[in-house]
Scaffold this motif. Structure first.
Motif, PDB file in Angstrom:
ATOM      1  N   PRO A  40       0.824  -1.212   0.000  1.00  0.00           N
ATOM      2  CA  PRO A  40       0.000   0.000   0.000  1.00  0.00           C
ATOM      3  C   PRO A  40       0.858   1.263   0.000  1.00  0.00           C
ATOM      4  O   PRO A  40       1.986   1.259   0.488  1.00  0.00           O
ATOM      5  CB  PRO A  40      -0.792  -0.111   1.304  1.00  0.00           C
ATOM      6  N   LYS A  41       0.299   2.336  -0.521  1.00  0.00           N
ATOM      7  CA  LYS A  41       1.000   3.622  -0.522  1.00  0.00           C
ATOM      8  C   LYS A  41       0.750   4.396   0.769  1.00  0.00           C
ATOM      9  O   LYS A  41       1.474   5.327   1.078  1.00  0.00           O
ATOM     10  CB  LYS A  41       0.555   4.460  -1.719  1.00  0.00           C
ATOM     11  N   VAL A  42      -0.281   3.998   1.489  1.00  0.00           N
ATOM     12  CA  VAL A  42      -0.644   4.669   2.732  1.00  0.00           C
ATOM     13  C   VAL A  42      -0.368   3.711   3.887  1.00  0.00           C
ATOM     14  O   VAL A  42      -0.825   2.564   3.868  1.00  0.00           O
ATOM     15  CB  VAL A  42      -2.136   5.078   2.723  1.00  0.00           C
ATOM     16  N   VAL A  43       0.365   4.182   4.886  1.00  0.00           N
ATOM     17  CA  VAL A  43       0.728   3.320   6.020  1.00  0.00           C
ATOM     18  C   VAL A  43       0.039   3.749   7.314  1.00  0.00           C
ATOM     19  O   VAL A  43       0.371   3.253   8.385  1.00  0.00           O
ATOM     20  CB  VAL A  43       2.262   3.252   6.202  1.00  0.00           C
ATOM     21  N   GLU A  91       2.982   7.655   0.845  1.00  0.00           N
ATOM     22  CA  GLU A  91       2.540   8.950   1.339  1.00  0.00           C
ATOM     23  C   GLU A  91       3.120   9.197   2.724  1.00  0.00           C
ATOM     24  O   GLU A  91       3.177   8.286   3.554  1.00  0.00           O
ATOM     25  CB  GLU A  91       1.012   8.996   1.409  1.00  0.00           C
ATOM     26  N   ARG A  92       3.539  10.414   2.941  1.00  0.00           N
ATOM     27  CA  ARG A  92       4.086  10.812   4.242  1.00  0.00           C
ATOM     28  C   ARG A  92       3.005  10.644   5.307  1.00  0.00           C
ATOM     29  O   ARG A  92       1.868  11.075   5.123  1.00  0.00           O
ATOM     30  CB  ARG A  92       4.563  12.256   4.185  1.00  0.00           C
ATOM     31  N   SER A  93       3.356  10.004   6.397  1.00  0.00           N
ATOM     32  CA  SER A  93       2.411   9.762   7.483  1.00  0.00           C
ATOM     33  C   SER A  93       2.262  11.013   8.348  1.00  0.00           C
ATOM     34  O   SER A  93       3.229  11.753   8.543  1.00  0.00           O
ATOM     35  CB  SER A  93       2.895   8.584   8.344  1.00  0.00           C
ATOM     36  N   ALA A  94       1.058  11.223   8.869  1.00  0.00           N
ATOM     37  CA  ALA A  94       0.809  12.373   9.734  1.00  0.00           C
ATOM     38  C   ALA A  94       1.473  12.198  11.097  1.00  0.00           C
ATOM     39  O   ALA A  94       1.797  13.174  11.763  1.00  0.00           O
ATOM     40  CB  ALA A  94      -0.692  12.580   9.906  1.00  0.00           C
ATOM     41  N   ILE A  95       1.668  10.939  11.505  1.00  0.00           N
ATOM     42  CA  ILE A  95       2.354  10.664  12.768  1.00  0.00           C
ATOM     43  C   ILE A  95       3.669   9.944  12.476  1.00  0.00           C
ATOM     44  O   ILE A  95       3.839   9.334  11.431  1.00  0.00           O
ATOM     45  CB  ILE A  95       1.483   9.822  13.727  1.00  0.00           C
ATOM     46  N   LEU A 123      13.343   6.298   4.468  1.00  0.00           N
ATOM     47  CA  LEU A 123      12.284   6.262   5.480  1.00  0.00           C
ATOM     48  C   LEU A 123      12.366   7.481   6.397  1.00  0.00           C
ATOM     49  O   LEU A 123      11.352   8.109   6.713  1.00  0.00           O
ATOM     50  CB  LEU A 123      12.365   4.974   6.301  1.00  0.00           C
ATOM     51  N   ARG A 124      13.583   7.831   6.809  1.00  0.00           N
ATOM     52  CA  ARG A 124      13.773   9.010   7.668  1.00  0.00           C
ATOM     53  C   ARG A 124      13.306  10.274   6.944  1.00  0.00           C
ATOM     54  O   ARG A 124      12.628  11.119   7.524  1.00  0.00           O
ATOM     55  CB  ARG A 124      15.236   9.123   8.095  1.00  0.00           C
ATOM     56  N   SER A 125      13.641  10.401   5.650  1.00  0.00           N
ATOM     57  CA  SER A 125      13.238  11.588   4.897  1.00  0.00           C
ATOM     58  C   SER A 125      11.725  11.672   4.712  1.00  0.00           C
ATOM     59  O   SER A 125      11.176  12.755   4.494  1.00  0.00           O
ATOM     60  CB  SER A 125      13.955  11.650   3.541  1.00  0.00           C
ATOM     61  N   LEU A 126      11.044  10.528   4.820  1.00  0.00           N
ATOM     62  CA  LEU A 126       9.581  10.500   4.724  1.00  0.00           C
ATOM     63  C   LEU A 126       8.906  10.772   6.072  1.00  0.00           C
ATOM     64  O   LEU A 126       7.680  10.767   6.164  1.00  0.00           O
ATOM     65  CB  LEU A 126       9.111   9.150   4.184  1.00  0.00           C
ATOM     66  N   GLY A 127       9.688  10.983   7.119  1.00  0.00           N
ATOM     67  CA  GLY A 127       9.135  11.311   8.420  1.00  0.00           C
ATOM     68  C   GLY A 127       8.930  10.141   9.356  1.00  0.00           C
ATOM     69  O   GLY A 127       8.329  10.294  10.420  1.00  0.00           O
ATOM     70  N   PHE A 128       9.415   8.967   8.994  1.00  0.00           N
ATOM     71  CA  PHE A 128       9.317   7.808   9.879  1.00  0.00           C
ATOM     72  C   PHE A 128      10.342   7.917  11.004  1.00  0.00           C
ATOM     73  O   PHE A 128      11.380   8.574  10.851  1.00  0.00           O
ATOM     74  CB  PHE A 128       9.580   6.507   9.108  1.00  0.00           C
ATOM     75  N   ASP A 129      10.053   7.264  12.117  1.00  0.00           N
ATOM     76  CA  ASP A 129      11.009   7.145  13.218  1.00  0.00           C
ATOM     77  C   ASP A 129      11.958   6.005  12.860  1.00  0.00           C
ATOM     78  O   ASP A 129      11.563   4.843  12.861  1.00  0.00           O
ATOM     79  CB  ASP A 129      10.266   6.842  14.516  1.00  0.00           C
ATOM     80  N   THR A 130      13.189   6.331  12.535  1.00  0.00           N
ATOM     81  CA  THR A 130      14.170   5.327  12.107  1.00  0.00           C
ATOM     82  C   THR A 130      15.266   5.135  13.153  1.00  0.00           C
ATOM     83  O   THR A 130      16.424   4.892  12.807  1.00  0.00           O
ATOM     84  CB  THR A 130      14.788   5.708  10.750  1.00  0.00           C
ATOM     85  N   SER A 131      14.898   5.249  14.416  1.00  0.00           N
ATOM     86  CA  SER A 131      15.908   5.125  15.474  1.00  0.00           C
ATOM     87  C   SER A 131      16.463   3.707  15.606  1.00  0.00           C
ATOM     88  O   SER A 131      17.529   3.515  16.175  1.00  0.00           O
ATOM     89  CB  SER A 131      15.332   5.607  16.812  1.00  0.00           C
ATOM     90  N   ILE A 132      15.762   2.727  15.082  1.00  0.00           N
ATOM     91  CA  ILE A 132      16.251   1.343  15.123  1.00  0.00           C
ATOM     92  C   ILE A 132      17.156   1.114  13.917  1.00  0.00           C
ATOM     93  O   ILE A 132      16.767   1.386  12.779  1.00  0.00           O
ATOM     94  CB  ILE A 132      15.091   0.333  15.130  1.00  0.00           C
ATOM     95  N   LYS A 133      18.346   0.609  14.172  1.00  0.00           N
ATOM     96  CA  LYS A 133      19.335   0.396  13.106  1.00  0.00           C
ATOM     97  C   LYS A 133      18.908  -0.720  12.156  1.00  0.00           C
ATOM     98  O   LYS A 133      18.283  -1.696  12.562  1.00  0.00           O
ATOM     99  CB  LYS A 133      20.682   0.054  13.740  1.00  0.00           C
ATOM    100  N   GLN A 134      19.281  -0.562  10.901  1.00  0.00           N
ATOM    101  CA  GLN A 134      18.990  -1.568   9.876  1.00  0.00           C
ATOM    102  C   GLN A 134      19.772  -2.855  10.132  1.00  0.00           C
ATOM    103  O   GLN A 134      20.722  -2.867  10.891  1.00  0.00           O
ATOM    104  CB  GLN A 134      19.313  -1.011   8.478  1.00  0.00           C
ATOM    105  N   LYS A 135      19.352  -3.937   9.446  1.00  0.00           N
ATOM    106  CA  LYS A 135      19.975  -5.253   9.632  1.00  0.00           C
ATOM    107  C   LYS A 135      20.241  -5.888   8.278  1.00  0.00           C
ATOM    108  O   LYS A 135      19.460  -5.733   7.349  1.00  0.00           O
ATOM    109  CB  LYS A 135      19.025  -6.138  10.443  1.00  0.00           C
ATOM    110  N   THR A 136      21.332  -6.640   8.187  1.00  0.00           N
ATOM    111  CA  THR A 136      21.693  -7.375   6.985  1.00  0.00           C
ATOM    112  C   THR A 136      21.628  -8.873   7.244  1.00  0.00           C
ATOM    113  O   THR A 136      22.057  -9.340   8.300  1.00  0.00           O
ATOM    114  CB  THR A 136      23.120  -6.999   6.530  1.00  0.00           C
ATOM    115  N   PHE A 137      21.096  -9.596   6.257  1.00  0.00           N
ATOM    116  CA  PHE A 137      21.060 -11.060   6.294  1.00  0.00           C
ATOM    117  C   PHE A 137      21.811 -11.551   5.061  1.00  0.00           C
ATOM    118  O   PHE A 137      21.687 -10.982   3.983  1.00  0.00           O
ATOM    119  CB  PHE A 137      19.603 -11.551   6.324  1.00  0.00           C
TER     120      PHE A 137
END
Length: 167
Positions: A40-43, A91-95, A123-137
């Protein structure tokens, strides 16, 4: 807790990681796990967004790298859009929804670059909380399979995600 897990997968390895994460997160609530073509485009309404894709040419895939994977490396599936295109359409989330990224990469040779790091930046530029570090598998070669224990690592990482988002 309601979670959206979006993945891009050409050989099925990234999908396996996404499903291992979703299965573990499903113990705590509803999880929608979808590939990028159906995402979906809306989260709005999600408490956590998890995004994963393969690392191609040191970053997120592009139409040209996906096409090359099919043509020159026998990938069985070519998504119409990858996580790069999905993130461009979201779409950028309101929260400020927590979001985290993961990627799959070949184990040898160890090359620089990360789809997850690039996705986290988007994700950060879209306004998400990205405080959790990414992971590689890790996967063996282009086609995989995943290295032994990677699906379990993904499930264990999902447990960590819950702890970090519930703080």
């Amino acid at each position: 807790m309601r979670t959206l897990v979006v993945y891009e997968s050409l050989w099925g390895n990234t999908e396996k990681v996404a499903r291992a994460i979703a299965d573990r997160l499903g113990r705590l609530g509803a999880v929608d796990v979808v590939d990028t073509d159906a995402a979906p485009k809306v989260v709005t309404g999600y408490d956590l967004v998890v995004v994963g894709g393969p690392t191609h040419a040191f970053s997120m895939s592009r139409p040209s790298t996906r096409g090359d994977a099919v043509k020159n490396h026998s990938a069985p599936h070519e998504p119409k859009r990858g996580i790069r295109e999905w993130l461009n359409a979201v779409e950028r989330s309101a929260i400020k929804v927590p979001a985290v990224a993961f990627d799959t990469r070949v184990d040898k040779p160890r090359l620089p670059g990360s789809a997850a790091k690039a996705a986290r930046h988007e994700l950060r530029s879209l306004g998400f909380d990205t405080s959790i570090k990414q992971k590689t598998f890790r996967v063996h070669d282009y086609a995989g399979p995943l290295l032994d224990g990677e699906e379990q690592r993904a499930a264990d990482w999902a447990d960590q995600l819950v702890k970090q988002t519930m703080r």
